[in-house]
Every structure is written in C-alpha cells, then in structure tokens.
Design an enzyme around this catalytic site. Structure first.
Site, PDB file in Angstrom:
ATOM      1  N   TYR A 133      24.541  49.479  24.717  1.00  0.00           N
ATOM      2  CA  TYR A 133      24.555  50.875  24.321  1.00  0.00           C
ATOM      3  C   TYR A 133      25.617  50.951  23.235  1.00  0.00           C
ATOM      4  O   TYR A 133      26.782  50.655  23.469  1.00  0.00           O
ATOM      5  CB  TYR A 133      24.857  51.797  25.508  1.00  0.00           C
TER       6      TYR A 133
ATOM      7  N   SER B 212       7.879  49.276  30.861  1.00  0.00           N
ATOM      8  CA  SER B 212       7.495  50.651  31.230  1.00  0.00           C
ATOM      9  C   SER B 212       6.172  50.691  31.982  1.00  0.00           C
ATOM     10  O   SER B 212       5.095  50.754  31.370  1.00  0.00           O
ATOM     11  CB  SER B 212       7.454  51.613  30.035  1.00  0.00           C
ATOM     12  N   GLY B 213       6.272  50.615  33.285  1.00  0.00           N
ATOM     13  CA  GLY B 213       5.093  50.764  34.134  1.00  0.00           C
ATOM     14  C   GLY B 213       4.601  49.498  34.798  1.00  0.00           C
ATOM     15  O   GLY B 213       3.650  49.554  35.571  1.00  0.00           O
ATOM     16  N   VAL B 214       5.249  48.359  34.519  1.00  0.00           N
ATOM     17  CA  VAL B 214       4.772  47.102  35.108  1.00  0.00           C
ATOM     18  C   VAL B 214       5.095  47.073  36.606  1.00  0.00           C
ATOM     19  O   VAL B 214       6.261  47.201  36.995  1.00  0.00           O
ATOM     20  CB  VAL B 214       5.428  45.892  34.407  1.00  0.00           C
ATOM     21  N   ARG B 215       4.056  46.937  37.421  1.00  0.00           N
ATOM     22  CA  ARG B 215       4.219  46.948  38.883  1.00  0.00           C
ATOM     23  C   ARG B 215       3.537  45.782  39.565  1.00  0.00           C
ATOM     24  O   ARG B 215       3.640  45.644  40.785  1.00  0.00           O
ATOM     25  CB  ARG B 215       3.631  48.254  39.471  1.00  0.00           C
TER      26      ARG B 215
ATOM     27  N   THR C 288      19.486  49.013  22.725  1.00  0.00           N
ATOM     28  CA  THR C 288      18.611  50.107  23.154  1.00  0.00           C
ATOM     29  C   THR C 288      18.738  51.287  22.204  1.00  0.00           C
ATOM     30  O   THR C 288      19.834  51.829  22.003  1.00  0.00           O
ATOM     31  CB  THR C 288      18.943  50.513  24.599  1.00  0.00           C
TER      32      THR C 288
ATOM     33  N   SER D 236      22.918  45.475  31.707  1.00  0.00           N
ATOM     34  CA  SER D 236      23.143  46.754  31.026  1.00  0.00           C
ATOM     35  C   SER D 236      24.610  46.917  30.632  1.00  0.00           C
ATOM     36  O   SER D 236      25.509  46.535  31.372  1.00  0.00           O
ATOM     37  CB  SER D 236      22.739  47.886  31.975  1.00  0.00           C
TER      38      SER D 236
ATOM     39  N   ARG E 143      11.970  49.123  37.494  1.00  0.00           N
ATOM     40  CA  ARG E 143      12.205  49.713  38.812  1.00  0.00           C
ATOM     41  C   ARG E 143      11.862  48.818  40.007  1.00  0.00           C
ATOM     42  O   ARG E 143      12.631  48.816  40.984  1.00  0.00           O
ATOM     43  CB  ARG E 143      11.457  51.036  38.920  1.00  0.00           C
TER      44      ARG E 143
ATOM     45  N   LYS F  87      15.258  47.669  21.551  1.00  0.00           N
ATOM     46  CA  LYS F  87      14.502  48.160  22.715  1.00  0.00           C
ATOM     47  C   LYS F  87      14.220  49.661  22.568  1.00  0.00           C
ATOM     48  O   LYS F  87      15.130  50.437  22.242  1.00  0.00           O
ATOM     49  CB  LYS F  87      15.320  47.909  23.989  1.00  0.00           C
TER      50      LYS F  87
ATOM     51  N   TYR G 296      17.683  58.965  41.451  1.00  0.00           N
ATOM     52  CA  TYR G 296      18.129  58.597  40.101  1.00  0.00           C
ATOM     53  C   TYR G 296      17.243  57.514  39.510  1.00  0.00           C
ATOM     54  O   TYR G 296      16.891  57.555  38.330  1.00  0.00           O
ATOM     55  CB  TYR G 296      19.595  58.129  40.104  1.00  0.00           C
TER      56      TYR G 296
ATOM     57  N   GLN H 169      22.450  43.872  27.108  1.00  0.00           N
ATOM     58  CA  GLN H 169      21.923  45.112  26.517  1.00  0.00           C
ATOM     59  C   GLN H 169      23.080  45.971  26.039  1.00  0.00           C
ATOM     60  O   GLN H 169      23.988  46.306  26.796  1.00  0.00           O
ATOM     61  CB  GLN H 169      21.090  45.863  27.559  1.00  0.00           C
TER      62      GLN H 169
ATOM     63  N   ARG I 264      16.353  65.541  32.593  1.00  0.00           N
ATOM     64  CA  ARG I 264      15.803  64.873  33.784  1.00  0.00           C
ATOM     65  C   ARG I 264      15.961  65.797  34.993  1.00  0.00           C
ATOM     66  O   ARG I 264      16.998  65.786  35.676  1.00  0.00           O
ATOM     67  CB  ARG I 264      16.544  63.555  34.037  1.00  0.00           C
TER      68      ARG I 264
ATOM     69  N   HIS J 248      11.294  53.567  28.016  1.00  0.00           N
ATOM     70  CA  HIS J 248      12.404  53.675  28.970  1.00  0.00           C
ATOM     71  C   HIS J 248      11.875  54.103  30.355  1.00  0.00           C
ATOM     72  O   HIS J 248      12.536  54.829  31.095  1.00  0.00           O
ATOM     73  CB  HIS J 248      13.441  54.684  28.453  1.00  0.00           C
TER      74      HIS J 248
END
Ligand SMILES: Cc1cc2nc3c(=O)[nH]c(=O)nc-3n(C[C@H](O)[C@H](O)[C@H](O)COP(=O)(O)O)c2cc1C
Ligand SMILES: O=C(O)C(=O)c1ccccc1
Length: 389
Positions: free
Chosen positions: A152, A316-319, A178, A128, A339, A260, A46, A150, A187, A284
C-alpha cells in the site's frame, strides 16, 4: 518431479477406512457460513463484507458460473504437471495466496500461520502491507519459501521506500502494488457496526515497526498509540498518485513489479508502457467499487490487450478448482486465492489453510484431467462456453 495434487482425494478416502473424515468441508464455498457459525459474525463480517449492497461480489461469482467448461476426451491425461513459470519463478501450481490484511482478527496464528501453510504446500504467499505481523517475522516463519510483498503505497515516500528496502532484505521477491484502494470504499457491513480494524491497532504492525513511520510521530507509539493509529490512517495510501509516479517504484525495487486491481485494458497497456512486469485483474473481491465490472469479465479483455507483454494474474471470486481452470482459460497465468484461505485460517489455523490449498489444487488437477488437459499450458478460450441464462 511434478506433484500429484489429486492424490489428496485418495488420501481422504483411505483415511476414511479408519473412520476419519476431513475436519473441514472439501467444498470451499461452504467455509464462509461455517466460519461465521463458529467464530460469530464479527470478524467474519469484515472478511465477507463487500462494497455497497454486495452486488459486485455476487457479479464475480456469476461471471465465473456463467462460463462452462467443455471437456475433451481421449487426450492422455495420465501424467499431469500443474507447474507454471510466473515472473521468472517456477511454481508447482498456478496459485498463490492473495494479500489479505489484519489476519489476526481471524486466528491468533495470523499471517505466520498462513505463510507456513503456503510454504508447506509450495505456493507463494503474498504478504499485505496491512498485516498484523511485521514482515520480518512472517519471512522468518517461511524459511526460503517463495514470498511476495504487497505494497500500500504510502503518502510518505520515505515510508514506502523503507517498506521496499525491508521487504527486499527479508527475501520477498515480487512486488505487488495495489492500485484499487487509494481510499477504503463504502462498506455497509462495517459501517453498520462502526468497525474498522486499524482503529483497534490491528493491521499496523509493519508501520509501527518502521523507522521512517516512527520518525513522523511526535511521541513514540507506546506513549501515544491513538496518535500513531491516526498517523497510519492519514498516510496509509495516496489518492494523488498518477501513472508517472510508478517510476519511483521501479527506481527502488529491482525485482518484478505487478499492479493489482487493473480492470480496464487501457490501464493494462499503461502498466506495460510504464515498464511493469504484470497485472492482477481484480476488483478486490468486490470490496472497492460497488457496481464494478466482474473481474472474470474484465480478464479476457485485459489478456487480449497485454497478454503478450505482461504476466496476467487474476483474483476475485475463486472458490474451486474449476474456477481456477476458467481463469486460466480466460487468459490468466495464475490466480490469487483470497477469502477461502482466510476462512480456513479462522477455522483451523495453519492446517486449515493447508486443507484449503490442497482441496483447491486436487480439484484443479482433477478438473484438468477430466477436461482433457495434462497441465495448464493447453488450457485456452476454446475450453469454455459462455451461457446467456
Ligand atoms: C479481509 C480482506 C482483507 C484484504 N486486504 C487486502 C490488502 O491488505 N491488500 C490487498 O491488496 N488486497 C487485500 N484484499 C483483497 C484480496 O487480495 C483479493 O483481491 C480478494 O480477496 C479477492 O476476492 P475473493 O476473496 O472474493 O476471491 C483483502 C481482502 C479481504 C477479504
Ligand atoms: O479490507 C481490505 O479490503 C483491504 O484491502 C485492507 C486495507 C487496509 C488494511 C487492511 C485491509
């Protein structure tokens, strides 16, 4: 006193003198695979999953990797300070934890564990709407540490209004609304397993504890949990909203509001025109529009359009620390980490999240220093080159 984030590097080496090594990898891009190995593919599926064939999530990485840092030398980087002003608050580093719902699928400590980790390290925690713990409990776990909420934006205006009132009362300072999730995207990783956490009652805690939400139920949650879940699914988001509806939020929230999921410069301009305070340039994490523009490609365009009117944030994509550096160079004031902290939570609860934050910020501190910067303020487009290959 500025915090010396890079000291974590020596702490690790010094601990090594007694034979200790870090419990988790210090290369955060390795956490996903490790979490899957330890927790099994279910919950990780997930979190790691994306929209469509996953190409947007890959594009997020490619857009960051394509940009390379061009370090400068001999610029006195002995004393460094990573702190930044964001939306009227002083943060010790240009990073906050992104809003991620349903954290209890990763670890029983769930949102309170992640929130405590953020508080211990001094970075804001964005809670969230779809958290697995009621917002008041998360707030209580954080003391007076910086927390953002955040939203919704529920179809039931009374529920939205009630959430805003509760969040304010619980000490959340910034509202993050958001916009990119009026519906959940296609998905395949979840569809193939026919898995949606809400249907198992996860991620509904704020709703089930809410008086306005409960007022819409024919019978109490405990008596008919399935009906309560269906009610949640029906009102969770409102695909009918348009820009003029933002006036409702301004009316019911007296602090900063950040939108967002903005990717188009014209939407960023509309946000500014609507009296918003900031935007998060984000797709996202590639979980919504398959085939969407990479977030790091959208960032400089949005910054050029509204950087002088709005606070521009990015995710989005920061590692890694160098990814944060690149986002700052492309026009972000600060970034949200998604993540990686969720994997840290899955692997080791609160200490796992603290490990992730400390690795990221130590690496950022070192990247700044080695590239000729004593802090985020001097980082700009001239510090990057875009490769074509
Ligand atoms: C499991 C999961 C749940 C998420 N839940 C929310 C949410 O409830 N609200 C929200 O605004 N964004 C949510 N997001 C998106 C994150 O805030 C953030 O935009 C995204 O994780 C950034 O991408 P990255 O993790 O690849 O860096 C979620 C992301 C993941 C992975
Ligand atoms: O899964 C997500 O990306 C997400 O945003 C979400 C939406 C609703 C509840 C939990 C997470």
């Amino acid at each position: 006193m500025a915090r010396h984030w890079a000291d974590f590097q020596y702490e690790i080496y010094l601990n090594g003198m007694t034979g200790a090594v870090p419990r988790l990898p210090t290369d955060l891009s390795r956490l996903e695979e490790l979490t899957e190995r330890r927790l099994g593919p279910g919950p990780v599926g997930y979190v790691a999953g994306s929209a469509g064939d996953g190409s947007t999530a890959r594009a997020n990485r490619a857009a960051l990797e394509r940009r390379r840092i061009v370090p400068r030398m001999l610029r006195d980087v002995h004393e460094r300070d990573l702190s930044v002003e964001v939306l009227g608050r002083s943060l010790p580093a240009p990073v906050a934890l992104a809003p991620v719902g349903v954290l209890s699928i990763m670890h029983p400590g769930a949102e309170p564990a992640a929130a405590r980790a953020a508080a211990a390290q001094g970075v804001p925690f964005v809670l969230s709407s779809a958290s697995s713990t009621p917002m008041e409990e998360v707030a209580a776990a954080m003391g007076d540490a910086e927390r953002w909420f955040q939203l919704y934006w529920s179809k039931d205006r009374e529920v939205a209004r009630s959430f805003l009132g509760r969040a304010r009362a619980a000490g959340f300072s910034v509202l993050v609304v958001t916009l990119d999730t009026p519906l959940l995207a296609w998905r395949p990783r979840d569809l193939d397993r026919a898995y949606l956490p809400f249907l198992h009652g996860v991620g509904t805690a704020n709703y089930f504890t809410d008086p306005a939400f409960r007022a819409g139920l024919a019978r109490p949650v405990q008596e008919d949990p399935n009906a309560a879940v269906m009610h949640f699914v029906n009102l969770f988001s409102d695909p009918g909203n348009t820009w003029p509806d933002l006036a409702f939020l301004r009316e019911h929230w007296d602090g900063p509001i950040v939108l967002k999921g903005v990717l188009h410069p014209d939407d960023a301009r509309l946000a500014a025109d609507a009296g918003m305070d900031g935007v998060v340039v984000s797709n996202h994490g590639g979980r919504q529009v398959a085939g969407s523009v990479a977030a790091a490609d959208a960032l400089p365009r949005v910054a050029a359009a509204v950087g002088d009117r709005l606070t521009v944030l990015f995710d989005s994509g920061v590692r890694s620390g160098d990814d944060v550096f690149k986002a700052l160079a492309l026009g972000a004031r600060a970034v949200l980490l998604g993540r990686p902290y969720v994997y840290g939570l899955g692997l080791d609860g609160q200490p796992g999240v603290e490990h992730v934050i400390r690795c990221l910020l130590a690496e950022l501190d070192l990247t700044l220093a080695l590239s000729g910067h004593a802090g985020p303020a001097t980082v700009g487009p001239a510090d990057l080159e875009e490769t074509t290959g």
